[in-house]
Design a protein around this motif. Structure first.
Motif, short mmCIF file in Angstrom:
data_model
loop_
_atom_site.label_atom_id
_atom_site.label_comp_id
_atom_site.label_asym_id
_atom_site.label_seq_id
_atom_site.Cartn_x
_atom_site.Cartn_y
_atom_site.Cartn_z
N PRO A 45 64.68 99.06 -26.61
CA PRO A 45 64.15 99.78 -27.75
C PRO A 45 63.63 101.13 -27.68
CG PRO A 45 63.22 97.62 -27.93
CD PRO A 45 63.78 97.80 -26.39
N ARG A 46 62.91 101.31 -26.68
CA ARG A 46 62.83 102.70 -25.89
C ARG A 46 63.68 103.52 -25.95
NH1 ARG A 46 58.58 101.86 -22.23
NH2 ARG A 46 59.75 102.51 -20.53
N VAL A 47 64.85 103.25 -25.03
CA VAL A 47 65.83 103.87 -24.58
C VAL A 47 66.78 104.22 -25.95
CG1 VAL A 47 68.07 103.72 -23.57
CG2 VAL A 47 65.84 103.13 -22.60
N LEU A 48 67.04 103.17 -26.83
CA LEU A 48 67.68 103.53 -27.76
C LEU A 48 66.94 104.43 -28.86
CD1 LEU A 48 68.67 99.86 -28.83
CD2 LEU A 48 70.28 101.68 -27.99
N TYR A 51 67.91 107.59 -27.15
CA TYR A 51 69.10 108.03 -27.33
C TYR A 51 69.32 108.57 -28.75
CZ TYR A 51 73.91 107.36 -28.02
OH TYR A 51 75.54 107.41 -28.16
N LYS A 52 68.91 108.06 -30.06
CA LYS A 52 69.11 108.44 -31.17
C LYS A 52 68.54 109.76 -31.50
CE LYS A 52 69.73 103.93 -33.08
NZ LYS A 52 69.08 102.66 -33.66
N ARG A 53 67.40 110.11 -30.93
CA ARG A 53 66.57 111.34 -31.03
C ARG A 53 67.56 112.52 -30.59
NH1 ARG A 53 62.07 108.59 -30.04
NH2 ARG A 53 61.73 109.89 -27.99
N PRO A 58 70.11 114.48 -18.54
CA PRO A 58 69.83 114.16 -17.16
C PRO A 58 68.48 113.83 -16.76
CG PRO A 58 71.01 116.18 -17.34
CD PRO A 58 70.73 115.84 -18.72
N GLU A 59 67.47 114.19 -17.60
CA GLU A 59 66.20 113.62 -17.40
C GLU A 59 66.10 111.98 -17.58
OE1 GLU A 59 66.87 116.54 -18.99
OE2 GLU A 59 66.47 117.91 -17.62
N MET A 60 66.57 111.90 -18.89
CA MET A 60 66.56 110.40 -19.25
C MET A 60 67.38 109.78 -18.26
SD MET A 60 68.36 109.05 -22.68
CE MET A 60 68.10 107.38 -23.12
N LEU A 61 68.30 109.87 -17.72
CA LEU A 61 69.32 108.92 -16.89
C LEU A 61 68.26 108.74 -15.57
CD1 LEU A 61 72.59 110.38 -17.42
CD2 LEU A 61 71.79 108.32 -18.13
#
Length: 202
Positions: A45-48, A51-53, A58-61
């Protein structure tokens, strides 16, 4: 404890070494194979949401890659987010195979110890039997050697079984746990693919 080891003779040492290795593996796997470490419930849920925002960055990955095994799988999926559904799924499956291998680390060794410990105990029993037969001579039997042979035979058989039982229990427990994690991570990854490609509501 030292008196037991002396009574069991030298054949007990391989069993003691095997028991130490088994204990180390059990402790390490219990610490590593925790739900909060392998497949945290709140991660997808946090990743989604991120991702939507902000989309994929690269930082997220990089953060996902070091977060957890599930994070690594989600990172691979998001890295291929612009590809087709099939390509995204294939990349996740390839990554998943590597992660399953990592989750199963040392379990083969633990299973081997579970299988070999009774055989090592049996070997000690045979050594004890040889001592017993060696105590008999034409002039009579040597009571001290006879008693030593019996203690070697019995202690080794007992220790071998004592090491084998918990090793087999934990081996099967960890195998089942890895299988559960694999199914859970597959479901989470599939959910990511379907939401990203608009086939499912987030």
């Amino acid at each position: 404890m030292l008196s037991l080891i002396q009574a069991a003779g030298w054949p007990i040492w391989p069993i003691i070494i095997a028991s130490i290795v088994a204990l180390a593996i059990i402790g390490e796997r219990m610490w590593t194979l925790r739900l909060s470490v392998v497949s945290p419930k709140e991660l997808l849920p946090r990743v989604l949401s991120e991702y939507k925002r902000n989309g994929v960055n690269p930082e997220m990955l990089a953060r996902l890659q070091t977060h957890s095994p599930l994070g690594q799988i989600l990172a691979v999926g998001l890295r291929n987010v612009k590809s087709t559904r099939e390509v995204m799924k294939e990349s996740i499956e390839e990554s998943g195979r590597v992660i399953v291998h990592d989750l199963s680390r040392y379990l083969t060794t633990l299973g081997t110890i579970a299988a070999l410990s009774p055989l090592m105990g049996l070997f000690g029993t045979l050594v004890g039997m040889i001592e017993i037969f060696g105590s008999n001579s034409p002039t009579g039997s040597n009571p001290a050697q006879l008693a030593y042979g019996i203690s070697v035979a019995l202690y080794n058989a007992a220790f071998g079984i004592l090491v084998a039982i918990p090793s087999m229990i934990f081996y099967r427990h960890f195998r089942a746990k890895v299988d559960d994690f694999v199914i859970e991570m597959e479901l989470q990854a599939l959910k990511l693919v379907e939401i990203v490609h608009g086939e499912r509501e987030g």
